[in-house]
Design a protein around this motif. Structure first.
Motif, PDB file in Angstrom:
ATOM      1  N   HIS A  83       0.964  -1.130  -0.161  1.00 50.57           N
ATOM      2  CA  HIS A  83       0.058  -0.195  -0.098  1.00 50.57           C
ATOM      3  C   HIS A  83       0.615   1.262  -0.102  1.00 50.57           C
ATOM      4  N   HIS A  85       0.601   5.332   1.474  1.00 49.07           N
ATOM      5  CA  HIS A  85      -0.074   6.278   2.479  1.00 49.07           C
ATOM      6  C   HIS A  85      -0.300   7.641   1.927  1.00 49.07           C
ATOM      7  N   VAL A 138      -3.629   6.625  11.502  1.00 52.29           N
ATOM      8  CA  VAL A 138      -3.449   6.679  10.196  1.00 52.29           C
ATOM      9  C   VAL A 138      -4.250   8.053   9.563  1.00 52.29           C
ATOM     10  N   TYR A 142      -5.040   4.441   3.091  1.00 50.58           N
ATOM     11  CA  TYR A 142      -4.130   3.430   2.436  1.00 50.58           C
ATOM     12  C   TYR A 142      -4.624   3.285   0.893  1.00 50.58           C
ATOM     13  N   TYR A 144      -4.204   0.698  -1.740  1.00 52.73           N
ATOM     14  CA  TYR A 144      -3.744  -0.743  -1.994  1.00 52.73           C
ATOM     15  C   TYR A 144      -3.110  -0.684  -3.432  1.00 52.73           C
TER      16      TYR A 144
END
Length: 183
Positions: A83, A85, A138, A142, A144
């Motif tokens: 992934h 960020h 987080v 994310y 992916y």
């Protein structure tokens, strides 16, 4: 020379008195989640299934600021995900260890890792780790990606909220159980 007050003498500012002024406008209530480090006596219904052998436990779902804080529990070895960020990530390992194939460092029990926005990596849990639990903060999403960086999916505070709401309804806690974590 200015007068220096003896720190042993109580003053109105250092007495054990609660703030008595008006609350600031639009400040949400605190979120307090007790006993998160006691991983052995947790009610299993609190853990939201994310994929086979992977669960998360929400601690804070900040829909107004676009971030979430959760415990991630993994009970399998191998590749968990690849992934990218969209924002910064803070990780504190509570149990086990893991690493990213793209980096030389290991995230180990009791350790902390910072992951900058834009970092792309492949998370692996080694074979000798039966259970990994990490607290992640987080910001953003994310994203992916496949091995070439092409997007394959997205996870953010909103998808976490939806998944938690559905799970808590299914296990009898009620869909609104998740609201205690939402700000």
């Amino acid at each position: 020379m200015p007068h220096v007050q003896d720190s042993k003498q109580p003053t109105p500012d250092n007495q054990a008195l609660a703030y008595r002024g008006p609350p600031l406008p639009n400040v949400p209530s605190d979120v307090v989640v007790p006993d998160i480090f006691n991983l052995t006596t947790t009610d299993e219904r609190l853990w939201v299934p994310q994929s086979p052998s992977v669960w998360f436990r929400p601690l804070l779902l900040s829909v107004s600021q676009g971030y979430f804080v959760n415990l991630l529990r993994v009970r399998k070895s191998g590749i968990l995900s690849r992934h990218r960020h969209a924002g910064p990530v803070h990780a504190t390992v509570l149990k086990g260890r893991w690493h990213y194939l793209e980096h030389p460092w290991w995230a180990t029990e009791g350790g902390y890792a910072f992951e900058p926005p834009g970092d792309i990596h492949t998370l692996e849990v080694p074979e000798d780790v039966e259970e990994m639990v990490t607290m992640f903060h987080v910001t953003g999403a994310y994203i992916y990606v496949d091995v070439d960086g092409n997007p394959t999916g997205v996870e953010d505070v909103f998808s976490k909220l939806i998944k938690a709401r559905e799970h808590y309804e299914k296990v009898g806690l009620g869909a609104d159980f998740v609201e205690q974590f939402v700000r």
